[in-house]
Write a protein that holds these residues in place. Structure first.
Motif, PDB file in Angstrom:
ATOM      1  N   ALA A  87     -47.931  32.557  64.225  1.00  0.00           N
ATOM      2  CA  ALA A  87     -47.857  33.253  65.214  1.00  0.00           C
ATOM      3  C   ALA A  87     -46.506  33.701  65.779  1.00  0.00           C
ATOM      4  O   ALA A  87     -46.402  35.020  65.811  1.00  0.00           O
ATOM      5  N   PRO A  88     -45.477  33.092  65.572  1.00  0.00           N
ATOM      6  CA  PRO A  88     -44.059  33.477  65.859  1.00  0.00           C
ATOM      7  C   PRO A  88     -43.680  34.681  64.873  1.00  0.00           C
ATOM      8  O   PRO A  88     -42.925  35.720  65.495  1.00  0.00           O
ATOM      9  N   ASP A  89     -44.054  34.362  63.728  1.00  0.00           N
ATOM     10  CA  ASP A  89     -43.554  35.646  62.677  1.00  0.00           C
ATOM     11  C   ASP A  89     -44.451  37.057  62.947  1.00  0.00           C
ATOM     12  O   ASP A  89     -43.861  37.779  62.940  1.00  0.00           O
ATOM     13  N   GLU A  90     -45.745  36.864  63.303  1.00  0.00           N
ATOM     14  CA  GLU A  90     -46.540  37.987  63.626  1.00  0.00           C
ATOM     15  C   GLU A  90     -45.877  38.691  64.773  1.00  0.00           C
ATOM     16  O   GLU A  90     -45.777  40.145  64.729  1.00  0.00           O
ATOM     17  N   LYS A  91     -45.106  38.108  65.873  1.00  0.00           N
ATOM     18  CA  LYS A  91     -44.573  38.915  66.677  1.00  0.00           C
ATOM     19  C   LYS A  91     -43.304  39.730  66.165  1.00  0.00           C
ATOM     20  O   LYS A  91     -43.065  40.571  66.948  1.00  0.00           O
ATOM     21  N   ASN A  92     -42.847  39.487  64.814  1.00  0.00           N
ATOM     22  CA  ASN A  92     -41.677  40.247  64.321  1.00  0.00           C
ATOM     23  C   ASN A  92     -42.175  41.701  63.955  1.00  0.00           C
ATOM     24  O   ASN A  92     -41.389  42.810  63.861  1.00  0.00           O
ATOM     25  N   PHE A  93     -43.464  41.962  63.716  1.00  0.00           N
ATOM     26  CA  PHE A  93     -44.070  43.196  62.953  1.00  0.00           C
ATOM     27  C   PHE A  93     -45.258  43.612  63.488  1.00  0.00           C
ATOM     28  O   PHE A  93     -45.778  44.932  63.337  1.00  0.00           O
ATOM     29  N   ILE A  94     -46.132  43.065  64.427  1.00  0.00           N
ATOM     30  CA  ILE A  94     -47.220  43.273  64.947  1.00  0.00           C
ATOM     31  C   ILE A  94     -47.332  43.446  66.116  1.00  0.00           C
ATOM     32  O   ILE A  94     -46.880  42.588  66.835  1.00  0.00           O
TER      33      ILE A  94
ATOM     34  N   ASN B 152     -56.859  27.945  62.575  1.00  0.00           N
ATOM     35  CA  ASN B 152     -56.369  28.901  63.752  1.00  0.00           C
ATOM     36  C   ASN B 152     -55.858  27.992  65.025  1.00  0.00           C
ATOM     37  O   ASN B 152     -54.977  28.444  65.462  1.00  0.00           O
ATOM     38  N   GLY B 153     -56.236  26.778  65.068  1.00  0.00           N
ATOM     39  CA  GLY B 153     -55.945  26.054  66.100  1.00  0.00           C
ATOM     40  C   GLY B 153     -54.652  25.019  65.733  1.00  0.00           C
ATOM     41  O   GLY B 153     -54.153  24.144  66.566  1.00  0.00           O
TER      42      GLY B 153
ATOM     43  N   GLU C 277     -57.898  41.403  55.358  1.00  0.00           N
ATOM     44  CA  GLU C 277     -59.136  40.694  55.088  1.00  0.00           C
ATOM     45  C   GLU C 277     -58.694  39.276  54.571  1.00  0.00           C
ATOM     46  O   GLU C 277     -58.142  39.205  53.639  1.00  0.00           O
ATOM     47  N   ILE C 278     -59.234  38.008  55.196  1.00  0.00           N
ATOM     48  CA  ILE C 278     -58.751  36.826  54.751  1.00  0.00           C
ATOM     49  C   ILE C 278     -60.157  36.104  54.503  1.00  0.00           C
ATOM     50  O   ILE C 278     -61.096  36.024  55.563  1.00  0.00           O
ATOM     51  N   TYR C 279     -60.540  35.756  53.382  1.00  0.00           N
ATOM     52  CA  TYR C 279     -61.626  35.103  53.130  1.00  0.00           C
ATOM     53  C   TYR C 279     -61.557  33.365  53.163  1.00  0.00           C
ATOM     54  O   TYR C 279     -60.676  32.929  52.527  1.00  0.00           O
ATOM     55  N   TRP C 280     -62.236  32.788  54.238  1.00  0.00           N
ATOM     56  CA  TRP C 280     -62.396  31.345  54.224  1.00  0.00           C
ATOM     57  C   TRP C 280     -63.538  30.702  53.841  1.00  0.00           C
ATOM     58  O   TRP C 280     -64.612  31.503  53.378  1.00  0.00           O
ATOM     59  N   PRO C 281     -63.445  29.361  53.150  1.00  0.00           N
ATOM     60  CA  PRO C 281     -64.751  28.687  52.787  1.00  0.00           C
ATOM     61  C   PRO C 281     -65.660  28.731  53.751  1.00  0.00           C
ATOM     62  O   PRO C 281     -66.986  28.726  53.443  1.00  0.00           O
ATOM     63  N   ASP C 282     -65.413  28.478  55.055  1.00  0.00           N
ATOM     64  CA  ASP C 282     -66.570  28.268  56.020  1.00  0.00           C
ATOM     65  C   ASP C 282     -65.672  28.529  57.368  1.00  0.00           C
ATOM     66  O   ASP C 282     -64.629  28.454  57.673  1.00  0.00           O
ATOM     67  N   PHE C 283     -66.786  28.744  58.427  1.00  0.00           N
ATOM     68  CA  PHE C 283     -66.274  28.890  59.676  1.00  0.00           C
ATOM     69  C   PHE C 283     -65.498  27.628  60.530  1.00  0.00           C
ATOM     70  O   PHE C 283     -64.321  27.850  61.074  1.00  0.00           O
ATOM     71  N   GLU C 284     -65.741  26.423  59.914  1.00  0.00           N
ATOM     72  CA  GLU C 284     -65.287  25.231  60.321  1.00  0.00           C
ATOM     73  C   GLU C 284     -63.837  25.166  59.783  1.00  0.00           C
ATOM     74  O   GLU C 284     -62.885  24.776  60.569  1.00  0.00           O
ATOM     75  N   THR C 285     -63.439  25.571  58.533  1.00  0.00           N
ATOM     76  CA  THR C 285     -62.033  25.717  57.989  1.00  0.00           C
ATOM     77  C   THR C 285     -61.094  26.722  58.936  1.00  0.00           C
ATOM     78  O   THR C 285     -60.176  26.494  59.053  1.00  0.00           O
ATOM     79  N   LEU C 286     -61.733  27.731  59.016  1.00  0.00           N
ATOM     80  CA  LEU C 286     -61.120  28.874  59.778  1.00  0.00           C
ATOM     81  C   LEU C 286     -60.708  28.377  61.206  1.00  0.00           C
ATOM     82  O   LEU C 286     -59.802  28.521  61.615  1.00  0.00           O
ATOM     83  N   LYS C 287     -61.615  27.751  62.005  1.00  0.00           N
ATOM     84  CA  LYS C 287     -61.630  27.267  63.293  1.00  0.00           C
ATOM     85  C   LYS C 287     -60.412  26.127  63.558  1.00  0.00           C
ATOM     86  O   LYS C 287     -59.427  26.405  64.186  1.00  0.00           O
TER      87      LYS C 287
END
Length: 110
Positions: free
Chosen positions: A83-90, A73-74, A60-70
């Motif tokens: 993203a490259p690190d996620e490939k190591n274990f997920i 993420n981009g 669970e990751i809590y963000w102040p608002d959707f705009e910050t998350l968006k």
């Protein structure tokens, strides 16, 4: 506030213990440093039991608002660091992502 929830399956060939260790000791610190905007970051490791589980963690990751998350993420930081690190274990094939609003029905008082 918006909560991003991840149902995560470990990459094939990685034990649950190694998955947990990598997530806590390597990946989580990278995420926390990369995104100081995060309000709260919770990693829930699922007990595997005798039969195991479809997923290994719910994050669970809590963000102040959707705009910050968006925006984050981009971002280049996500694309070049997270993203490259996620490939190591997920296992990307075994991951699901949800956005949610949290409503606490009961909370223990300290």
């Amino acid at each position: 506030m918006i909560k991003q929830m991840f149902l995560i399956k470990r990459k094939e060939g990685i034990s649950h213990d190694d998955f947990r260790k990598y997530y806590l000791e390597h990946h989580a610190p990278i995420v926390k440093e990369a995104f100081p905007e995060i309000i709260k970051y919770v990693i829930n490791f699922i007990h595997q039991g005798k039969r195991g589980s479809v997923y290994d963690a719910i994050t669970e990751i809590y963000w102040p608002d959707f705009e910050t998350l968006k925006r984050l993420n981009g971002s280049d930081t996500y694309q070049k660091t997270i993203a490259p690190d996620e490939k190591n274990f997920i296992s990307k094939a075994g991951a699901m992502i949800f956005l949610a609003e949290e409503f606490v029905a009961k909370e223990m008082k300290k």
